[in-house]
Design a protein around this motif. Structure first.
Motif, short mmCIF file in Angstrom:
data_model
loop_
_atom_site.label_atom_id
_atom_site.label_comp_id
_atom_site.label_asym_id
_atom_site.label_seq_id
_atom_site.Cartn_x
_atom_site.Cartn_y
_atom_site.Cartn_z
N TYR A 159 3.18 -42.30 10.53
CA TYR A 159 2.88 -43.58 11.17
C TYR A 159 2.68 -43.40 12.67
N ILE A 160 3.60 -42.71 13.31
CA ILE A 160 3.52 -42.51 14.76
C ILE A 160 2.29 -41.70 15.13
N LEU A 161 2.08 -40.58 14.46
CA LEU A 161 0.96 -39.71 14.80
C LEU A 161 -0.40 -40.37 14.57
N VAL A 162 -0.57 -40.98 13.42
CA VAL A 162 -1.86 -41.61 13.10
C VAL A 162 -2.13 -42.77 14.05
N ASN A 163 -1.12 -43.58 14.31
CA ASN A 163 -1.34 -44.73 15.18
C ASN A 163 -1.56 -44.32 16.63
N LEU A 164 -0.88 -43.29 17.11
CA LEU A 164 -1.15 -42.80 18.46
C LEU A 164 -2.61 -42.34 18.57
N PHE A 165 -3.07 -41.64 17.56
CA PHE A 165 -4.45 -41.18 17.56
C PHE A 165 -5.43 -42.35 17.60
N ILE A 177 -4.95 -45.61 18.26
CA ILE A 177 -4.82 -46.47 19.44
C ILE A 177 -5.42 -45.77 20.66
N GLY A 178 -5.13 -44.49 20.81
CA GLY A 178 -5.71 -43.73 21.92
C GLY A 178 -7.23 -43.72 21.86
N ARG A 179 -7.76 -43.55 20.68
CA ARG A 179 -9.21 -43.54 20.50
C ARG A 179 -9.82 -44.90 20.84
N ARG A 180 -9.17 -45.97 20.43
CA ARG A 180 -9.68 -47.32 20.72
C ARG A 180 -9.61 -47.62 22.21
N ILE A 181 -8.53 -47.22 22.85
CA ILE A 181 -8.40 -47.42 24.30
C ILE A 181 -9.48 -46.62 25.02
N TYR A 182 -9.67 -45.38 24.60
CA TYR A 182 -10.71 -44.55 25.21
C TYR A 182 -12.09 -45.20 25.08
N LYS A 183 -12.41 -45.72 23.89
CA LYS A 183 -13.70 -46.39 23.68
C LYS A 183 -13.84 -47.62 24.57
N ASP A 184 -12.76 -48.41 24.68
CA ASP A 184 -12.81 -49.60 25.54
C ASP A 184 -13.09 -49.21 26.99
N ASP A 208 -6.43 -56.29 20.03
CA ASP A 208 -7.25 -55.83 18.91
C ASP A 208 -7.03 -54.35 18.61
N ASN A 209 -6.57 -53.60 19.60
CA ASN A 209 -6.32 -52.18 19.40
C ASN A 209 -5.06 -51.90 18.58
N TYR A 210 -4.27 -52.92 18.34
CA TYR A 210 -2.97 -52.71 17.71
C TYR A 210 -2.82 -53.33 16.33
N HIS A 211 -3.87 -53.88 15.75
CA HIS A 211 -3.74 -54.53 14.43
C HIS A 211 -3.27 -53.55 13.35
N PHE A 212 -3.90 -52.41 13.31
CA PHE A 212 -3.53 -51.41 12.30
C PHE A 212 -2.07 -51.00 12.47
N PHE A 213 -1.70 -50.78 13.71
CA PHE A 213 -0.32 -50.43 14.06
C PHE A 213 0.65 -51.51 13.56
N PHE A 214 0.32 -52.76 13.78
CA PHE A 214 1.19 -53.88 13.40
C PHE A 214 1.36 -53.98 11.89
N TRP A 215 0.25 -53.99 11.14
CA TRP A 215 0.33 -54.18 9.69
C TRP A 215 0.99 -53.00 8.99
N TRP A 216 0.69 -51.80 9.42
CA TRP A 216 1.34 -50.64 8.83
C TRP A 216 2.82 -50.65 9.20
N GLY A 217 3.13 -51.16 10.40
CA GLY A 217 4.53 -51.27 10.83
C GLY A 217 5.34 -52.17 9.92
N ILE A 218 4.73 -53.24 9.46
CA ILE A 218 5.42 -54.12 8.51
C ILE A 218 5.72 -53.35 7.22
N GLY A 219 4.74 -52.59 6.75
CA GLY A 219 4.97 -51.75 5.56
C GLY A 219 6.07 -50.74 5.79
N LEU A 220 6.11 -50.17 7.00
CA LEU A 220 7.16 -49.20 7.34
C LEU A 220 8.53 -49.86 7.36
N LEU A 221 8.61 -51.07 7.89
CA LEU A 221 9.88 -51.80 7.89
C LEU A 221 10.37 -52.09 6.47
#
Length: 108
Positions: free
Chosen positions: A36-42, A44-51, A66-79
């Motif tokens: 979760y941490i590695l994929v989301n860092l990648f 999010i970093g990529r989206r920030i770079y594109k922005d 908008d850069n954090y939606h995937f992070f948020f929803w997967w985070g709920i699954g992780l919880l």
């Protein structure tokens, strides 16, 4: 009729199997957390770079939700996964406190 030694052995082997299953559950959760941490860092970093590449400042890109939606929803699954793994222990119950005290006493 089983003798006492045989019953203790069965009980010990059952305890071992349950303990082994518990360790496997915890290990799977930690693998999920690292992924979760590695994929989301990648991503999010990529989206920030594109922005930034398309004209946003770093601050604008970093705080763009908008850069954090995937992070948020997967985070709920992780919880939910964490609750399934660690919620079984009834954290902070009297039984949990006694087990932790015993665990720390055994270490020392």
């Amino acid at each position: 009729m089983k003798n006492k030694s045989s019953m203790e052995l069965t009980s010990e082997s059952e305890k071992y199997i349950k303990a082994q299953q518990r360790v496997t559950e915890i290990k799977q959760f930690y693998k999920h957390l690292v992924l979760y941490i590695l994929v989301n860092l990648f991503f999010i970093g990529r989206r920030i770079y594109k922005d930034i590449k398309y004209g946003d400042s770093f601050v604008e890109a970093f705080f763009d939700m908008d850069n954090y939606h995937f992070f948020f929803w997967w985070g709920i699954g992780l919880l939910i996964h964490a609750f399934n793994v660690f919620g079984k222990e009834n954290l902070f119950s009297k039984n949990w406190e006694e087990r932790k005290v015993k665990e720390y006493m055994d270490k020392n």
